[in-house]
Design a protein around this motif. Structure first.
Motif, mmCIF file in Angstrom:
data_model
loop_
_atom_site.group_PDB
_atom_site.id
_atom_site.type_symbol
_atom_site.label_atom_id
_atom_site.label_comp_id
_atom_site.label_asym_id
_atom_site.label_seq_id
_atom_site.Cartn_x
_atom_site.Cartn_y
_atom_site.Cartn_z
ATOM 1 N N LEU A 1 -19.852 32.488 47.971
ATOM 2 C CA LEU A 1 -19.403 31.947 49.248
ATOM 3 C C LEU A 1 -18.056 32.532 49.644
ATOM 4 C CD1 LEU A 1 -19.866 30.002 51.571
ATOM 5 C CD2 LEU A 1 -18.872 28.182 50.177
ATOM 6 N N SER A 2 -17.157 32.691 48.677
ATOM 7 C CA SER A 2 -15.847 33.276 48.960
ATOM 8 C C SER A 2 -15.985 34.703 49.472
ATOM 9 C CB SER A 2 -14.976 33.234 47.705
ATOM 10 O OG SER A 2 -13.709 33.805 47.946
ATOM 11 N N LEU A 3 -16.906 35.460 48.906
ATOM 12 C CA LEU A 3 -17.137 36.830 49.359
ATOM 13 C C LEU A 3 -17.716 36.848 50.769
ATOM 14 C CD1 LEU A 3 -18.686 38.355 46.097
ATOM 15 C CD2 LEU A 3 -16.407 38.805 47.023
ATOM 16 N N LEU A 4 -18.684 35.982 51.034
ATOM 17 C CA LEU A 4 -19.331 35.967 52.345
ATOM 18 C C LEU A 4 -18.398 35.499 53.455
ATOM 19 C CD1 LEU A 4 -22.843 34.509 51.382
ATOM 20 C CD2 LEU A 4 -22.317 36.864 52.065
ATOM 21 N N GLN A 5 -17.354 34.747 53.116
ATOM 22 C CA GLN A 5 -16.449 34.236 54.134
ATOM 23 C C GLN A 5 -15.419 35.266 54.583
ATOM 24 O OE1 GLN A 5 -15.059 30.501 52.499
ATOM 25 N NE2 GLN A 5 -16.672 29.347 53.531
ATOM 26 N N GLU B 1 -29.481 26.035 52.224
ATOM 27 C CA GLU B 1 -29.872 24.632 52.085
ATOM 28 C C GLU B 1 -28.670 23.705 52.210
ATOM 29 O OE1 GLU B 1 -31.806 24.447 48.347
ATOM 30 O OE2 GLU B 1 -33.623 25.498 49.000
ATOM 31 N N LEU B 2 -27.478 24.206 51.833
ATOM 32 C CA LEU B 2 -26.250 23.423 51.919
ATOM 33 C C LEU B 2 -25.615 23.468 53.310
ATOM 34 C CD1 LEU B 2 -24.626 24.398 48.494
ATOM 35 C CD2 LEU B 2 -25.636 22.189 49.106
ATOM 36 N N GLY B 3 -26.236 24.226 54.223
ATOM 37 C CA GLY B 3 -25.745 24.263 55.589
ATOM 38 C C GLY B 3 -24.964 25.487 55.980
ATOM 39 N N TYR B 4 -24.857 26.466 55.072
ATOM 40 C CA TYR B 4 -24.114 27.683 55.400
ATOM 41 C C TYR B 4 -25.048 28.671 56.108
ATOM 42 C CZ TYR B 4 -20.417 25.965 52.362
ATOM 43 O OH TYR B 4 -19.417 25.207 51.799
ATOM 44 N N PRO B 5 -24.716 29.083 57.329
ATOM 45 C CA PRO B 5 -25.596 29.985 58.090
ATOM 46 C C PRO B 5 -25.452 31.434 57.639
ATOM 47 C CG PRO B 5 -23.665 29.441 59.398
ATOM 48 C CD PRO B 5 -23.538 28.661 58.122
ATOM 49 N N VAL B 6 -26.173 31.812 56.601
ATOM 50 C CA VAL B 6 -26.133 33.177 56.077
ATOM 51 C C VAL B 6 -27.224 33.994 56.750
ATOM 52 C CG1 VAL B 6 -26.199 34.644 54.041
ATOM 53 C CG2 VAL B 6 -25.275 32.318 53.882
ATOM 54 N N GLN B 7 -26.817 35.095 57.381
ATOM 55 C CA GLN B 7 -27.759 35.960 58.089
ATOM 56 C C GLN B 7 -28.075 37.175 57.228
ATOM 57 O OE1 GLN B 7 -26.512 38.529 61.566
ATOM 58 N NE2 GLN B 7 -27.747 37.018 62.673
ATOM 59 N N ALA B 8 -29.365 37.509 57.127
ATOM 60 C CA ALA B 8 -29.797 38.666 56.345
ATOM 61 C C ALA B 8 -30.223 39.781 57.283
ATOM 62 C CB ALA B 8 -30.954 38.289 55.420
ATOM 63 N N ALA C 1 -21.570 32.209 62.676
ATOM 64 C CA ALA C 1 -21.230 30.896 63.225
ATOM 65 C C ALA C 1 -22.469 30.019 63.289
ATOM 66 C CB ALA C 1 -20.625 31.053 64.616
ATOM 67 N N GLY C 2 -22.310 28.762 62.911
ATOM 68 C CA GLY C 2 -23.428 27.824 62.949
ATOM 69 C C GLY C 2 -23.143 26.658 63.873
ATOM 70 N N LYS C 3 -23.983 25.630 63.808
ATOM 71 C CA LYS C 3 -23.813 24.454 64.664
ATOM 72 C C LYS C 3 -22.683 23.560 64.168
ATOM 73 C CE LYS C 3 -28.666 24.276 66.105
ATOM 74 N NZ LYS C 3 -29.900 23.468 66.140
ATOM 75 N N ALA C 4 -22.406 23.603 62.891
ATOM 76 C CA ALA C 4 -21.324 22.811 62.311
ATOM 77 C C ALA C 4 -20.579 23.670 61.310
ATOM 78 C CB ALA C 4 -21.869 21.554 61.622
#
Length: 321
Positions: free
Chosen positions: A13-17, A47-54, A66-69
């Motif tokens: 998650l730290s890398l993706l941010q 599943e935890l709500g992080y919008p990861v795009q592939a 960017a996601g809804k929340a």
């Protein structure tokens, strides 16, 4: 290799941010796992709500969009220190636009900062001197964060208070809201010793202490804390309605006038109008309008027109000496 799944997810998650796209192979190398494990971890984050795009391709890539929340962020040490220093500097000088939400964010961040990082934040702030505007008192950020925590947690707050005449007292309160006027911070709270609502200038507060005792929130006499503060400040003075047009866009004026005067209404894209209710000396209002840094015209009341005209005359005479 990171074998612990929760720790690996936090690292991923730290890398993706960071604002870039990560090839699946590079993520696998960084984490010391297979690409298949990376894909499974990506699914867990989703599943935890992080919008990861592939993205498709020979190697495939992943990025956080960017996601809804906004899900929780993961910050490294340098990022956490930078954010805390920025929030403390802004909150401590009641910079206009730094509202209660910013102070709550600071309170949450400092609550979880390790001791070594809190020390770095304090050291950095002590080593810097902000260029303040001079029309507002400085406040210890720790005072604001303690207050914000008790407001959010509905926890009784005890503190020492110095009144305008210098009289010292100790207060036990049920804090309701922190309100920034742009020049100062105020606490709106129910004073248990006086059995009534009160407003307190935060720069006159010392030794704030969260008692740990919870309370059920009371109903404020007015609709909002900002309105209650306005009435408590001007209740003994006659208030008046005003209307002023500015020769500047609404965004320009909004950034230079306190929000409690009212939101600028765009007129034609190049001008705007501010309507509202104010109190206190007309002379002060004339000065505050002039601080917007652009031409303006007072439409009403006539007394404010006179105050602005007199102020302009005094400034013109001073400049001609």
């Amino acid at each position: 290799m990171t074998t612990d799944t929760p720790a690996r997810l936090l690292t991923l998650l730290s890398l993706l941010q960071t604002p870039r796209e990560w090839p699946g192979g590079e993520l696998a190398d960084r984490l010391g796992v297979s690409r298949r494990t990376v894909r499974r971890d990506i699914d867990r984050l989703r599943e935890l709500g992080y919008p990861v795009q592939a993205t498709k391709g020979s190697d495939g890539g992943y990025r956080l969009v960017a996601g809804k929340a906004m899900p929780p962020l993961v910050l490294d040490d340098e990022e956490a220190v930078a954010i805390a220093v920025g929030l403390r500097a802004g909150a401590g000088h009641a910079v206009e636009g730094i509202e209660e939400a910013s102070v709550r964010a600071l309170a949450k961040l400092e609550q979880v900062l390790p001791a070594r990082l809190r020390h770095r934040v304090s050291t950095l702030q002590a080593a810097t001197t902000p260029l303040a505007s001079g029309d507002g008192a400085s406040i210890a950020p720790e005072t604001l964060t303690v207050m914000a925590s008790t407001v959010a947690g509905r926890e009784r707050l005890r503190f020492a208070y110095r009144a305008k005449d210098g009289t010292a007292s100790r207060r036990l309160t049920e804090p309701y809201r922190l309100v920034s006027t742009g020049r100062r911070w105020y606490l709106v709270a129910y004073d248990l010793d006086r059995d009534d609502w009160r407003t307190f200038r935060v720069d006159r507060v010392s030794e704030p202490f969260a008692t740990g005792a919870r309370f059920a929130p009371r109903e404020l006499p007015t609709g909002s804390a900002a309105e209650y503060l306005r009435r408590s400040m001007w209740g003994w003075q006659e208030s008046y309605e005003f209307s002023v047009t500015f020769d500047a866009p609404a965004e320009f004026v909004a950034a230079r006038l306190p929000g409690w005067l009212g939101a600028p209404e765009p007129l034609d894209g190049r001008t705007c109008r501010v309507r509202g209710t104010a109190g206190g000396p007309m002379e002060w209002m004339a000065v505050r309008l002039a601080m917007a840094g652009c031409d303006f015209t007072v439409e009403s009341p006539e007394e404010l027109v006179t105050s602005v005209r007199e102020l302009g005359g005094r400034l013109s005479r001073a400049a001609s000496v």
